[in-house]
Design a protein around this motif. Structure first.
Motif, PDB file in Angstrom:
ATOM      1  N   THR A 112       0.776  -1.264   0.182  1.00 25.68           N
ATOM      2  CA  THR A 112       0.005  -0.021   0.052  1.00 25.68           C
ATOM      3  C   THR A 112       1.054   1.290   0.202  1.00 25.68           C
ATOM      4  OG1 THR A 112       0.156   0.199   2.050  1.00 25.68           O
ATOM      5  CG2 THR A 112      -1.806  -1.136   1.190  1.00 25.68           C
ATOM      6  N   TYR A 113       0.075   2.106  -0.584  1.00 27.51           N
ATOM      7  CA  TYR A 113       1.048   3.583  -0.512  1.00 27.51           C
ATOM      8  C   TYR A 113       0.094   4.276   0.409  1.00 27.51           C
ATOM      9  CZ  TYR A 113       3.273   7.666  -1.384  1.00 27.51           C
ATOM     10  OH  TYR A 113       4.166   8.841  -1.325  1.00 27.51           O
ATOM     11  N   PRO A 114       0.863   5.049   1.838  1.00 32.93           N
ATOM     12  CA  PRO A 114       1.886   5.171   1.815  1.00 32.93           C
ATOM     13  C   PRO A 114       2.747   3.955   3.231  1.00 32.93           C
ATOM     14  CG  PRO A 114       0.558   6.859   3.234  1.00 32.93           C
ATOM     15  CD  PRO A 114      -0.326   5.923   2.782  1.00 32.93           C
ATOM     16  N   GLY A 158       0.125   1.690   7.883  1.00 31.58           N
ATOM     17  CA  GLY A 158       0.398   1.448   6.479  1.00 31.58           C
ATOM     18  C   GLY A 158       0.777  -0.032   6.432  1.00 31.58           C
ATOM     19  N   ALA A 159       1.684  -0.176   5.392  1.00 30.93           N
ATOM     20  CA  ALA A 159       1.699  -1.943   5.748  1.00 30.93           C
ATOM     21  C   ALA A 159       3.315  -2.161   6.542  1.00 30.93           C
ATOM     22  CB  ALA A 159       2.537  -2.569   3.527  1.00 30.93           C
ATOM     23  N   LEU A 160       3.692  -1.015   6.719  1.00 25.70           N
ATOM     24  CA  LEU A 160       5.379  -1.178   7.302  1.00 25.70           C
ATOM     25  C   LEU A 160       4.987  -1.198   9.339  1.00 25.70           C
ATOM     26  CD1 LEU A 160       7.932   1.160   5.059  1.00 25.70           C
ATOM     27  CD2 LEU A 160       7.308  -2.010   5.479  1.00 25.70           C
ATOM     28  N   ASP A 219       4.401  -1.816  19.329  1.00 33.59           N
ATOM     29  CA  ASP A 219       3.457  -2.026  19.481  1.00 33.59           C
ATOM     30  C   ASP A 219       4.137  -3.215  18.212  1.00 33.59           C
ATOM     31  OD1 ASP A 219       2.219  -4.910  20.001  1.00 33.59           O
ATOM     32  OD2 ASP A 219       0.862  -3.692  20.497  1.00 33.59           O
ATOM     33  N   PRO A 220       4.813  -3.464  17.246  1.00 32.40           N
ATOM     34  CA  PRO A 220       4.417  -4.204  16.170  1.00 32.40           C
ATOM     35  C   PRO A 220       3.173  -4.783  15.648  1.00 32.40           C
ATOM     36  CG  PRO A 220       6.522  -4.790  16.641  1.00 32.40           C
ATOM     37  CD  PRO A 220       5.795  -3.972  18.149  1.00 32.40           C
ATOM     38  N   CYS A 221       2.656  -5.340  16.611  1.00 34.66           N
ATOM     39  CA  CYS A 221       1.426  -6.438  16.684  1.00 34.66           C
ATOM     40  C   CYS A 221      -0.281  -5.801  16.931  1.00 34.66           C
ATOM     41  CB  CYS A 221       1.765  -8.129  17.142  1.00 34.66           C
ATOM     42  SG  CYS A 221       3.311  -9.231  16.956  1.00 34.66           S
ATOM     43  N   GLY A 222       0.310  -5.010  17.118  1.00 36.87           N
ATOM     44  CA  GLY A 222      -0.610  -3.897  18.521  1.00 36.87           C
ATOM     45  C   GLY A 222      -1.567  -3.309  16.705  1.00 36.87           C
ATOM     46  N   ASN A 223      -2.080  -2.390  16.920  1.00 38.79           N
ATOM     47  CA  ASN A 223      -3.469  -1.768  16.253  1.00 38.79           C
ATOM     48  C   ASN A 223      -2.868  -0.360  15.788  1.00 38.79           C
ATOM     49  OD1 ASN A 223      -4.102  -0.250  18.486  1.00 38.79           O
ATOM     50  ND2 ASN A 223      -6.079  -0.770  18.395  1.00 38.79           N
ATOM     51  N   GLY A 224      -1.334  -0.122  16.035  1.00 42.18           N
ATOM     52  CA  GLY A 224      -0.769   1.085  16.160  1.00 42.18           C
ATOM     53  C   GLY A 224      -1.129   2.472  16.036  1.00 42.18           C
TER      54      GLY A 224
END
Length: 157
Positions: free
Chosen positions: A13-15, A52-54, A92-97
């Protein structure tokens, strides 16, 4: 002999990574009118998010700081106070951001002698990578001008 080959890194996805932040001054857990008694605790709630995807690829922590600068002559502040530890919020890379932090400001931080001095307040958010180095993400949120007063009726009790 070794064979060399490239591998592909695809971002769907972008961004690939975006963020935003918001902050609000609270008194007793409710939005303030930005005129605060010197004898009460108050706080600043900071909400921010990454999208975003990252997002699942980002590790490290956030450093959160509230800066207050007097308008005219007066003291300057940053929270946490110098004798306190920095505010670090782990990613938290596994969370909702989504992230939230309440910066607590104790009563009497602004003194009676400071009464009437307006303060410009700004919350700064800085990304620290997994090696604890500042990374390429940062932001700030300006708050309304704050003013403080001492309620003589309250001070007598």
């Amino acid at each position: 002999m070794t064979n060399k080959s490239a591998f592909e890194v695809t971002v769907a996805t972008y961004p690939p990574l975006a963020g935003e932040m918001h902050a609000v001054v609270l008194e007793n857990g409710r939005p303030s009118n930005n005129v605060i008694r010197t004898d009460q605790n108050w706080s600043v709630r900071v909400d921010w998010k990454l999208e975003g995807a990252l997002v699942p690829c980002i590790a490290g922590s956030w450093c959160v700081t509230l800066f207050m600068e007097s308008i005219g002559r007066g003291r300057e502040f940053s929270f946490p106070l110098p004798h306190q530890d920095e505010i670090r919020v782990p990613l938290d890379p596994c969370g909702n951001g989504k992230y939230t932090y309440d910066i607590q400001v104790p009563a009497h931080t602004i003194r009676d002698a400071d009464c009437g001095i307006p303060y410009k307040a700004v919350v700064a958010l800085t990304y620290l990578d997994a090696c604890d180095r500042p990374g390429p993400m940062a932001g700030f949120c300006e708050l309304p001008i704050l003013q403080f007063y001492t309620d003589e009726k309250q001070a007598d009790h």
